[in-house]
Enzyme design. Structure first.
Site, PDB file in Angstrom:
ATOM      1  N   GLU A 191      39.129  41.655  53.925  1.00  0.00           N
ATOM      2  CA  GLU A 191      40.351  41.269  53.198  1.00  0.00           C
ATOM      3  C   GLU A 191      40.090  40.711  51.798  1.00  0.00           C
ATOM      4  OE1 GLU A 191      42.404  38.654  55.915  1.00  0.00           O
ATOM      5  OE2 GLU A 191      42.435  40.144  57.502  1.00  0.00           O
ATOM      6  N   GLU A 305      42.248  46.898  64.113  1.00  0.00           N
ATOM      7  CA  GLU A 305      42.963  45.746  64.694  1.00  0.00           C
ATOM      8  C   GLU A 305      44.399  46.111  65.055  1.00  0.00           C
ATOM      9  OE1 GLU A 305      42.644  42.224  62.218  1.00  0.00           O
ATOM     10  OE2 GLU A 305      40.588  42.693  61.634  1.00  0.00           O
TER      11      GLU A 305
END
Ligand code: 9MR
Length: 420
Positions: A191, A305
């Site tokens: 991220e 995810e």
């Protein structure tokens, strides 16, 4: 050496846990996964009662499991796991063993979990995940080596501009080095893009960026490669799945980052697309174009995810399950058809432990627990399970690049570290 296995603490419980983790019956090659109950466990019980449950379990186990369907089509399939539940809840352990050919610790390999203080490491829970996976012929993703969250409390007062590179390097050498040769992949940097932070390069103003500037990304990947020559080194991000303007822009910055890395010879093998979706989300042409562009750059793609929140759907369970399942189907069918997508993981296996129900600001207005995963609270398969399995089946049968999920894979079990 009685009473000391090197872990220093909780020796008794660690040994019991290890025995439990390795006692579950081994999964055999695809199609031969009939008995996965850990030794001494009863058939799982559900509110539905044994009579109704047995045929349903039969419908999703063995050769009908997600992992078996994935194996037939060159796709690793799995989920995020929590070692406490693997240890303490036979039904959880059984479901993970039966359905997953790849697992990732949801939290147990993050800095906050591994680093109780600046000088020591606690690998016990991370090791438990690796030991469980290896004893069930599952691959393991490492998550993660460098992120702006899950940073331990001591970090802020200890890590400075002067020593940040040293801390990052030492952490990666120690953690990636410990599991070298045993992991399928590592989320090396997680991220790193945040458009709202307003930088031309799209990079997030993370602690790492503030301490080291953009070079932290390159340092992390190079150090990871030195520490583990076989794990597939991955850049992992969210909010890059859809064709909204915001996500198109973010995807563009991820692509630019990966291109800059390749141009500089930084070792990167894969991009992780997290895929935390809301019911009703569907991929557009942009995502498929992105995956194909990565393929042309010789990069694999992992769905890392996935889950689907049902926050915007009305309360009746049947409506929510249908909406969630449709989203799985609409998303995974085109994505899994791409040959460089080689692994697909959901963020958990059962609604019982989804992170979504721990989000006070984001949970359902009616207070009902969300149902975002392939198994519900009672370990019954949800319509999302069947949508995911159908999407796997829609993929052309193919060999995994250099990896058979059922190939013999029995490296030495990790040794427990000194930890006082
Ligand atoms: O699901 C995870 C939750 O239990 C943790 O509290 C949180 C912070 O460590 O991280 C969650 O997992 C995140 C993952 O590591 C990175 N992508 C987003 C996931 C959901 O927030």
């Amino acid at each position: 050496m009685s009473g000391n296995d090197g872990s220093g603490v909780r020796r008794g419980s660690a040994k019991t846990r290890r025995e439990f983790l390795t006692s579950a019956a081994a999964v055999t090659a695809a199609g031969g996964m009939a008995s996965l109950l850990p030794l001494g466990c009863e058939q799982p019980k559900s509110k539905m009662g044994q009579g109704a449950l047995a045929p349903m379990l039969d419908d999703v186990s063995g050769s009908r499991s997600l992992r078996a369907h994935g194996a037939a089509r060159g796709l690793l399939v799995g989920c995020a796991v929590n070692p406490d539940h693997l240890d303490g809840e036979p039904e959880y352990a059984r479901t993970v063993a039966e359905q997953a050919s790849i697992v990732v610790p949801e939290n147990a390999m993050k800095w906050a979990a591994l680093r109780p203080n600046p000088t020591q490491y606690d690998f016990r829970r991370a090791d438990d995940v690796v030991v469980f996976a290896l004893s069930h012929e599952q691959k393991v993703r490492g998550h993660n080596l460098c992120w702006h969250e899950a940073i331990p409390a001591w970090f802020a007062g200890t890590v400075t501009k002067e020593n940040a590179a040293q801390y990052l390097t030492q952490h990666i050498q120690t953690v990636a080095g410990r599991y070298a040769g045993k992991l399928h992949s590592w989320d090396v940097v997680n991220e790193a893009i945040e458009l709202k932070d307003g930088r031309p390069d799209g990079l997030r103003n993370s602690p790492w960026l503030e301490l080291m500037g953009p070079s932290y990304i390159e340092l992390a990947f190079r150090t990871a490669r030195e520490a583990d020559g076989t794990a597939l080194l991955t850049y992992n991000d969210y909010g890059i799945e859809l064709d909204t303007q915001e996500q198109i822009d973010k995807r563009g910055q991820v692509m630019m980052l990966v291109r800059r890395m390749q141009a500089r010879g930084v070792p990167i093998d894969a991009v992780g697309i997290q895929s935390h979706l809301s019911a009703g989300d569907a991929p557009g042409a942009g995502l498929i174009h992105f995956i194909r562009e990565l393929r042309a750059m010789n990069l694999q793609v992992f769905i890392t995810e996935m889950d689907v929140n049902d926050r915007k759907l009305p309360e009746p369970v049947a409506e929510r399950d249908a909406g969630v399942a449709k989203t799985y189907r609409d998303y995974l069918t085109p994505v899994l058809a791409e040959p460089n997508v080689t692994a697909a993981l959901t963020w958990g296996i059962t609604d019982r432990y989804t992170w979504l129900n721990g989000l006070p600001h984001a949970s359902r207005a009616d207070g009902k627990p969300e149902r975002p995963l392939p198994f519900d609270y009672d370990y019954n398969p949800t319509p999302a399970f069947f949508a995911e399995r159908d999407a796997i089946d829609g993929r052309t049968a193919q060999a995994l690049p250099g990896a058979n999920p059922y190939a013999p894979f029995h490296p030495t079990q990790p040794q427990r570290p000194q930890f006082e």
